[in-house]
Write an enzyme that holds these catalytic residues in place. Structure first.
Site, PDB file in Angstrom:
ATOM      1  N   ASP A  83      62.103  -1.513  17.346  1.00  0.00           N
ATOM      2  CA  ASP A  83      61.233  -1.225  18.489  1.00  0.00           C
ATOM      3  C   ASP A  83      59.788  -1.583  18.198  1.00  0.00           C
ATOM      4  O   ASP A  83      58.997  -1.802  19.120  1.00  0.00           O
ATOM      5  CB  ASP A  83      61.292   0.267  18.843  1.00  0.00           C
ATOM      6  CG  ASP A  83      62.574   0.616  19.569  1.00  0.00           C
ATOM      7  OD1 ASP A  83      63.151  -0.290  20.184  1.00  0.00           O
ATOM      8  OD2 ASP A  83      62.985   1.783  19.524  1.00  0.00           O
ATOM      9  N   HIS A 105      64.439   8.482  25.337  1.00  0.00           N
ATOM     10  CA  HIS A 105      63.727   7.568  26.238  1.00  0.00           C
ATOM     11  C   HIS A 105      63.802   8.017  27.686  1.00  0.00           C
ATOM     12  O   HIS A 105      62.839   7.896  28.437  1.00  0.00           O
ATOM     13  CB  HIS A 105      64.339   6.161  26.166  1.00  0.00           C
ATOM     14  CG  HIS A 105      63.646   5.264  25.201  1.00  0.00           C
ATOM     15  ND1 HIS A 105      62.354   4.852  25.361  1.00  0.00           N
ATOM     16  CD2 HIS A 105      64.077   4.679  24.048  1.00  0.00           C
ATOM     17  CE1 HIS A 105      62.003   4.068  24.361  1.00  0.00           C
ATOM     18  NE2 HIS A 105      63.023   3.947  23.545  1.00  0.00           N
ATOM     19  N   GLN A 120      67.381   6.881  21.139  1.00  0.00           N
ATOM     20  CA  GLN A 120      67.593   6.290  22.469  1.00  0.00           C
ATOM     21  C   GLN A 120      67.586   7.370  23.543  1.00  0.00           C
ATOM     22  O   GLN A 120      66.975   7.227  24.591  1.00  0.00           O
ATOM     23  CB  GLN A 120      68.915   5.518  22.558  1.00  0.00           C
ATOM     24  CG  GLN A 120      68.944   4.261  21.738  1.00  0.00           C
ATOM     25  CD  GLN A 120      67.779   3.352  22.051  1.00  0.00           C
ATOM     26  OE1 GLN A 120      67.582   2.975  23.192  1.00  0.00           O
ATOM     27  NE2 GLN A 120      66.980   3.009  21.047  1.00  0.00           N
ATOM     28  N   HIS A 180      72.319 -43.971  47.127  1.00  0.00           N
ATOM     29  CA  HIS A 180      72.406 -43.819  45.673  1.00  0.00           C
ATOM     30  C   HIS A 180      72.939 -45.116  45.053  1.00  0.00           C
ATOM     31  O   HIS A 180      72.378 -45.640  44.087  1.00  0.00           O
ATOM     32  CB  HIS A 180      73.360 -42.679  45.307  1.00  0.00           C
ATOM     33  CG  HIS A 180      72.795 -41.302  45.491  1.00  0.00           C
ATOM     34  ND1 HIS A 180      72.469 -40.802  46.720  1.00  0.00           N
ATOM     35  CD2 HIS A 180      72.500 -40.317  44.593  1.00  0.00           C
ATOM     36  CE1 HIS A 180      72.007 -39.558  46.573  1.00  0.00           C
ATOM     37  NE2 HIS A 180      72.010 -39.254  45.292  1.00  0.00           N
ATOM     38  N   GLU A 183      73.042  -2.927  24.182  1.00  0.00           N
ATOM     39  CA  GLU A 183      71.690  -3.449  24.003  1.00  0.00           C
ATOM     40  C   GLU A 183      71.318  -3.427  22.513  1.00  0.00           C
ATOM     41  O   GLU A 183      70.917  -4.429  21.946  1.00  0.00           O
ATOM     42  CB  GLU A 183      70.715  -2.569  24.808  1.00  0.00           C
ATOM     43  CG  GLU A 183      69.279  -3.007  24.735  1.00  0.00           C
ATOM     44  CD  GLU A 183      68.339  -1.958  25.338  1.00  0.00           C
ATOM     45  OE1 GLU A 183      68.769  -0.805  25.559  1.00  0.00           O
ATOM     46  OE2 GLU A 183      67.164  -2.299  25.565  1.00  0.00           O
ATOM     47  N   HIS A 184      71.463  -2.244  21.877  1.00  0.00           N
ATOM     48  CA  HIS A 184      71.174  -2.080  20.456  1.00  0.00           C
ATOM     49  C   HIS A 184      72.464  -1.720  19.732  1.00  0.00           C
ATOM     50  O   HIS A 184      73.197  -0.828  20.179  1.00  0.00           O
ATOM     51  CB  HIS A 184      70.194  -0.930  20.210  1.00  0.00           C
ATOM     52  CG  HIS A 184      68.896  -1.062  20.928  1.00  0.00           C
ATOM     53  ND1 HIS A 184      68.590  -0.343  22.056  1.00  0.00           N
ATOM     54  CD2 HIS A 184      67.800  -1.835  20.670  1.00  0.00           C
ATOM     55  CE1 HIS A 184      67.371  -0.661  22.473  1.00  0.00           C
ATOM     56  NE2 HIS A 184      66.865  -1.562  21.656  1.00  0.00           N
TER      57      HIS A 184
END
Lengths: 436, 436
Positions: free
Chosen positions: B361, B262, B259, B420, B327-328
């Site tokens: 991934d 990245h 990670q 209505h 996230e992961h």
């Protein structure tokens, strides 16, 4: 009076494009003011809420009056007439039954490599429901927002609503109780949205905020989006009725006006295969507008945004409908199912002349929070799914990793992400050692 | 070097809150520039695209070069090495198989009043996929965005990607072809998003825009949201690894760095029940960072946002994980299923030490577009559902309307929405007349 035109008119395309493009909302730009309010609530918490509520709602929140007590709710609910209570209970029951079917199932399976794959669903932990005060304080909207959250299994469901001068609609409190709302705070506007998103000494933050509101509320929801989840930002309501000739013009006229009476920016359109029938509906609307309680609002909506469009056949009607992508679609034709099958984009479809749209607003079962302004092309009405999120799961076995790990390593290298590849390679190497 | 602390530290709460609250992205405020670009594309169409592409990408779009021709794509794809082609095909196949299971089913039923209720799903008509140029041009992301759209049945799927100096990654073109992309435009930035949302002479507008991008792309997506649908606006990537003592510290170190490499703003956290193991992982990371190709990026990410947290037991680990809502999430423990069952909030879970996150991934099957920045509390990864919308349906019979119409009328009156109520009453009156 609304405009009347036909697909056989020479200037049809221009008129239809103009109708679709009509700017129906003139929301004031309140973004800067809202940014200030949110910052104030974040930094000063309850003190800011007390001050802003005194200023905007003329109500004194101090001395522990932030949330309604159980006794206050009990007393208000006790005053609800029996017929209204029964109607609201029927609505809650039918909405719950419909939404209970929306609960998605978890899935897990093992693939041919031996890898376990799947996903599971879980509710957000806490949701906050915004309910406008005053004229737009609709108990039906409380049910439509809170019941999907309750069905989803949201643990903590709270509500915020402004109480100008201390006033509250007892039916709103009853609706909240029928749908599992835990706490009701007497706050509104951007300050209430800020309190739900960031928390204060008294208000615990939530994960998801839903519900309609004015321009301040909408701007605040946009601003806190990302910190918390939000539902769609709804525009003015819309109805499209498609009718053949075999209908009572008075019925269709009331259906059109049931949207027009919501809001001067609402839009009501009739598409009909029978121009003469269309004229009859227009006449009936004019007559209805003489007596309707909300005739001032409905007349403006009908005059500025209403339309009757004559078409050659239902195929043309379906094609125009997909351009409009209406929030509400009523199909008052002999075979509504066949016509519905030809239509791709609509928030909610009401099939046949015995299904006025107003049924869907209250007791049909489906949600009445629906995509407006052509967004039915890409979005859906509120549902249980809005209060759930999905977690994907994967479990490799040594064999599964041996089968697919090499491809992952190759792709990682091609993307110049070396550590990605190494994390797979380290494991593959150990497998190879073990195999030697 | 990342920080190391323990739940038994006196200042643990402060340190954990600081870790959660670390501002990980310093996105420049480009909103005003983006507003100008969108307005320019809306008013001048292709001419604006040509000019902006020359300015930002140094590429001449004129003379019909807006879209790649089939021959250009064929030629580029022919140059892809066989191993990479095979890896990408395996990834596409596995992603397709996983997402095919996500297709939801329509439901229709008749309730006890005789009313027909239900909903149906349908795809958006057209979707546009943004693919960044340069370093972040990942073929795997093309698959992860385009295949769910293809599985959903989106009729027209297009892609935009900037080609600075005319450069394009051939694997990106192959990924597009493997996943049913119809047209690939050589445009990027806010101007590409504007073209997809509003259309130009050459680019037909779409209904849904997905895919990652820089600050300009993100700001443009926010601005066109409502006109079209968008996927989430992703923040920097994150991983949380929870490990017990029975692991190879080198494996965990590569997982954390996969990670960190990245992005300088990425975040890698290890929570472990064994402080000594945690120290060993930190040492292994230091060693790995000496040689890693992207060591400059990964070192900064690890130093500024990385952490190793020692906990007393896995119950503590699960509780901290739900605060992080990663996230992961990698669960490198003896019984990962039991631990996963205790965790409510995570985008994707990787179970057991044979499942490095990098598998997800590329070739695992689940989507790698996942909620970041704690938004797994309320949102989900990309899926087939993002390219579908739901239309609710209801059909009353005279009997069903007689059973529930009165309640709708009562509620309409209580909300002061007369038309209505009238739209229901008109039909009930006719039923009563018929019955007399």
């Amino acid at each position: 009076m609304a405009q009347f035109f036909s697909t056989s008119d020479a200037d049809f395309d221009d008129r239809f494009v103009a109708l679709l493009g009509a700017k129906r909302e003139d929301a004031p730009d309140v973004d800067e003011a809202v940014a200030g309010i949110i910052a104030d609530v974040r930094s000063r918490g309850d003190a800011a809420l007390v001050e802003l509520t005194a200023k905007f709602d003329g109500f004194d929140l101090s001395a522990g009056a932030m949330a309604f007590s159980e006794a206050e709710i009990d007393a208000a609910i006790a005053a609800v007439p029996e017929a209204e209570r029964a109607a609201l209970e029927l609505a809650a029951e039918r909405i719950r039954a419909y939404h209970a079917r929306q609960m998605p199932e978890d899935q897990f399976w093992t693939d041919e490599t031996g890898a376990m794959l799947g996903w599971r669903w879980g509710p957000v932990s806490a949701a906050g429901l915004y309910v406008p005060g005053g004229l737009a304080s609709y108990p039906s909207s409380v049910l439509m927002n809170a019941i999907p959250a309750q069905v989803a299994g949201v643990e903590r469901l709270v509500m915020v609503t402004p109480t100008p001068g201390g006033q509250i609609n007892p039916l709103v409190l009853l609706a909240a109780r029928l749908s599992g709302v835990e706490t009701i705070y007497r706050i509104g506007g951007a300050q209430a949205v800020a309190a739900l998103a960031y928390g204060t000494e008294t208000v615990r933050p939530v994960d998801m905020i839903t519900g309609p509101g004015n321009a301040y509320v909408a701007a605040a929801k946009r601003r806190v989006f990302g910190k918390v989840g939000i539902d769609m930002i709804a525009g003015p309501s819309e109805i499209l009725v498609i009718s053949d000739t075999d209908n009572d013009p008075d019925w269709i006229a009331t259906d059109l006006m049931s949207q027009a009476e919501h809001d001067e920016s609402a839009q009501s359109i009739l598409i009909t295969t029978d121009a003469v029938f269309g004229e009859a509906v227009m006449a009936s609307v004019e007559s209805l507008l003489k007596t309707l309680e909300r005739r001032e609002i409905a007349s403006k909506s009908w005059r500025d945004f209403g339309a009757v469009i004559a078409v050659r056949d239902l195929g043309e009607a379906a094609a125009l409908c997909d351009e409009i992508a209406p929030e509400h679609l009523e199909l008052c034709v002999a075979n509504p199912e066949a016509l519905a099958a030809n239509i791709a984009h609509a928030g909610a479809i009401f099939l046949g002349k015995w299904t006025p749209e107003a049924i869907g607003d209250y007791v049909g079962g489906p949600n009445h929070v629906l995509p407006t302004a052509r967004s039915a092309r890409f979005s859906s009405g509120l549902s249980v799914m809005d209060f759930l999120k999905r977690t994907t799961l994967a479990k490799m076995t040594p064999g599964a990793l041996a089968a697919i790990g090499g491809a992952a390593e190759t792709l990682a290298k091609s993307e110049s992400l070396e550590a990605h590849g190494l994390s797979v390679r380290a494991r593959l190497d150990q497998l190879n050692e073990g195999a030697e």
